[in-house]
Scaffold this motif. Structure first.
Motif, mmCIF file in Angstrom:
data_model
loop_
_atom_site.group_PDB
_atom_site.id
_atom_site.type_symbol
_atom_site.label_atom_id
_atom_site.label_comp_id
_atom_site.label_asym_id
_atom_site.label_seq_id
_atom_site.Cartn_x
_atom_site.Cartn_y
_atom_site.Cartn_z
ATOM 1 N N ASP A 84 0.844 -1.191 0.000
ATOM 2 C CA ASP A 84 0.000 0.000 0.000
ATOM 3 C C ASP A 84 0.876 1.237 0.000
ATOM 4 O OD1 ASP A 84 -2.907 -0.340 0.090
ATOM 5 O OD2 ASP A 84 -2.452 -1.681 1.755
ATOM 6 N N PHE A 88 -7.368 -5.437 -9.011
ATOM 7 C CA PHE A 88 -7.809 -6.647 -8.316
ATOM 8 C C PHE A 88 -7.886 -6.399 -6.815
ATOM 9 C CE2 PHE A 88 -6.101 -8.060 -12.342
ATOM 10 C CZ PHE A 88 -7.159 -8.844 -12.800
ATOM 11 N N LYS A 89 -9.105 -6.474 -6.309
ATOM 12 C CA LYS A 89 -9.368 -6.267 -4.887
ATOM 13 C C LYS A 89 -9.556 -7.626 -4.225
ATOM 14 C CE LYS A 89 -9.845 -1.806 -5.715
ATOM 15 N NZ LYS A 89 -8.811 -0.854 -5.325
ATOM 16 N N LYS A 90 -9.991 -7.574 -2.971
ATOM 17 C CA LYS A 90 -10.344 -8.796 -2.264
ATOM 18 C C LYS A 90 -11.344 -9.561 -3.133
ATOM 19 C CE LYS A 90 -11.399 -9.500 2.594
ATOM 20 N NZ LYS A 90 -12.735 -10.057 2.644
ATOM 21 N N PRO A 91 -11.124 -10.843 -3.374
ATOM 22 C CA PRO A 91 -12.027 -11.575 -4.274
ATOM 23 C C PRO A 91 -13.460 -11.611 -3.738
ATOM 24 C CG PRO A 91 -10.081 -12.890 -3.710
ATOM 25 C CD PRO A 91 -10.049 -11.676 -2.848
ATOM 26 N N ARG A 104 -2.421 -4.536 -8.927
ATOM 27 C CA ARG A 104 -2.468 -5.823 -8.217
ATOM 28 C C ARG A 104 -2.843 -6.886 -9.256
ATOM 29 N NH1 ARG A 104 -2.072 -4.841 -2.607
ATOM 30 N NH2 ARG A 104 -2.854 -2.796 -1.989
ATOM 31 N N GLU A 146 -1.289 -11.424 -5.830
ATOM 32 C CA GLU A 146 -1.908 -11.316 -4.499
ATOM 33 C C GLU A 146 -2.202 -12.711 -3.931
ATOM 34 O OE1 GLU A 146 -2.478 -8.641 -2.524
ATOM 35 O OE2 GLU A 146 -1.510 -7.365 -4.035
ATOM 36 N N ASP A 147 -2.439 -13.653 -4.838
ATOM 37 C CA ASP A 147 -2.819 -14.997 -4.409
ATOM 38 C C ASP A 147 -1.650 -15.812 -3.852
ATOM 39 O OD1 ASP A 147 -5.820 -15.280 -5.236
ATOM 40 O OD2 ASP A 147 -4.818 -14.218 -6.868
ATOM 41 N N VAL A 151 -2.369 -13.771 0.444
ATOM 42 C CA VAL A 151 -2.926 -15.092 0.771
ATOM 43 C C VAL A 151 -1.920 -15.931 1.573
ATOM 44 C CG1 VAL A 151 -3.708 -17.272 -0.245
ATOM 45 C CG2 VAL A 151 -4.557 -15.101 -1.152
ATOM 46 N N LEU A 177 -4.767 -17.490 3.790
ATOM 47 C CA LEU A 177 -6.147 -17.486 3.294
ATOM 48 C C LEU A 177 -6.439 -18.721 2.446
ATOM 49 C CD1 LEU A 177 -6.368 -13.693 2.288
ATOM 50 C CD2 LEU A 177 -7.062 -14.774 4.440
#
Ligand code: AMP
Ligand code: MG
Length: 286
Positions: A77, A102-105, A133, A137-138, A142, A147
């Motif tokens: 960020d 790409f935000k929080k899925p 992003r 991110e995954d 994650v 996650l």
């Protein structure tokens, strides 16, 4: 200023990655400061714009197998993904650019493989795609927040490499940028957001909680960078404590990439002289 800045200044060498050894406040390839850097970026604008238009024209005309660029922006960020979009990507015609953030899925996205939403965002021929992003991110947030199960995260590095290789074979040229900032720079930028009411909308109290995980993020980045730094989709680490340098560096990467692709104006698939004659001989239309 002549720009000595070359992709080689930013290209992450293969092998283990130690982000603490890369100075986020450095300005590799550029000796001058902010003013000259901003002028250099503005100077790149015309050429970038012309190259992008040629790439777009190629795509419209359906020349060759169809080529596209995918600029992947990853960073903590406040590292400046939005600023890069405004100042660098903003130099070219928005018609030829597709930005995907790409935000929080969503619940629906979580029901699919992690690449499902990424594939949906893929671009057409002649386009400069930009990921604010990405699928990274995954294996970043994650991994840090567990996650997904550990073995699923492990599987994803190879899945990403296979996915990127597939796209590269289909004509996509990758520019993967890690916007590298120090924890101190992030603190200053978060504070600046708090001190300016016009920036409060950008502030998320959760960002301060995330700072506690800084070392875990660094490690997750180091692992991801090492394991997905491939020949067809290499990583660039862009020192981003100086915003002007970050903007210029990514502009230079885009410029170098497009220059090498050397897109060509499509040749007319009609007889130009005949079309001129038709206009000249035209009866009044109104
Ligand atoms: P921002 O880019 O600041 O608007 O924030 C987007 C947020 O979405 C960040 O906190 C990301 O970590 C989060 N995010 C993006 N992709 C994923 C993902 N695949 N899984 C979980 N969180 C994600
Ligand atoms: Mg944020």
């Amino acid at each position: 200023m002549t720009i000595a800045l070359k992709p080689a200044h930013l290209r992450l060498p293969p092998g283990p990655v130690d982000l603490t050894a890369i100075d986020s406040g450095a300005t590799p390839g550029v000796d001058d400061g902010k003013k000259a850097g901003e002028a250099a970026l503005a100077g790149l604008g015309d050429e970038l714009s012309a190259l992008q238009e040629r790439l777009y024209a190629e795509g419209v005309a359906g020349i060759g197998p169809g080529r596209a660029v995918l600029l992947v922006l990853q960073g903590m960020d406040t590292s400046g993904k939005g600023g890069t979009l405004r100042h660098t990507v903003g130099l070219v015609d928005p018609q030829g650019v597709r930005i995907s953030s790409f935000k929080k899925p969503t619940k629906e996205e979580l029901e699919h493989d992690f690449l499902w939403r990424i594939r949906k965002a893929l671009l057409g021929k002649g386009i400069i795609g930009v990921f604010d992003r990405s699928h990274y991110e995954d294996v970043l947030v994650v991994r840090v927040h567990q996650l997904a199960p550990k073995d699923e995260v492990e599987r994803r590095y190879d899945a990403i490499n296979a996915f990127e290789a597939e796209l590269a074979a289909a004509g996509v040229t990758f520019i993967k940028c890690m916007l590298h900032i120090s924890a101190e720079t992030q603190k200053e930028r978060l504070l600046a957001r708090l001190e300016d009411p016009t920036k409060h909308w950008k502030f998320n109290p959760g960002d301060i909680d995330e700072r506690a995980h800084w070392p875990a993020y660094r490690e997750a980045y180091e692992i991801a960078l090492e394991r997905t730094n491939t020949e067809v989709a290499p990583w660039y680490v862009v020192p981003s404590d100086h915003k002007w340098y970050r903007n210029l560096a990514i502009g230079a990467l885009l410029h170098d990439t497009l220059s090498h692709m050397n897109p060509q104006w499509p040749r007319a698939d009609f007889d130009v002289e005949e079309q001129k004659r038709r206009l000249a001989d035209e009866k009044p239309v109104a």
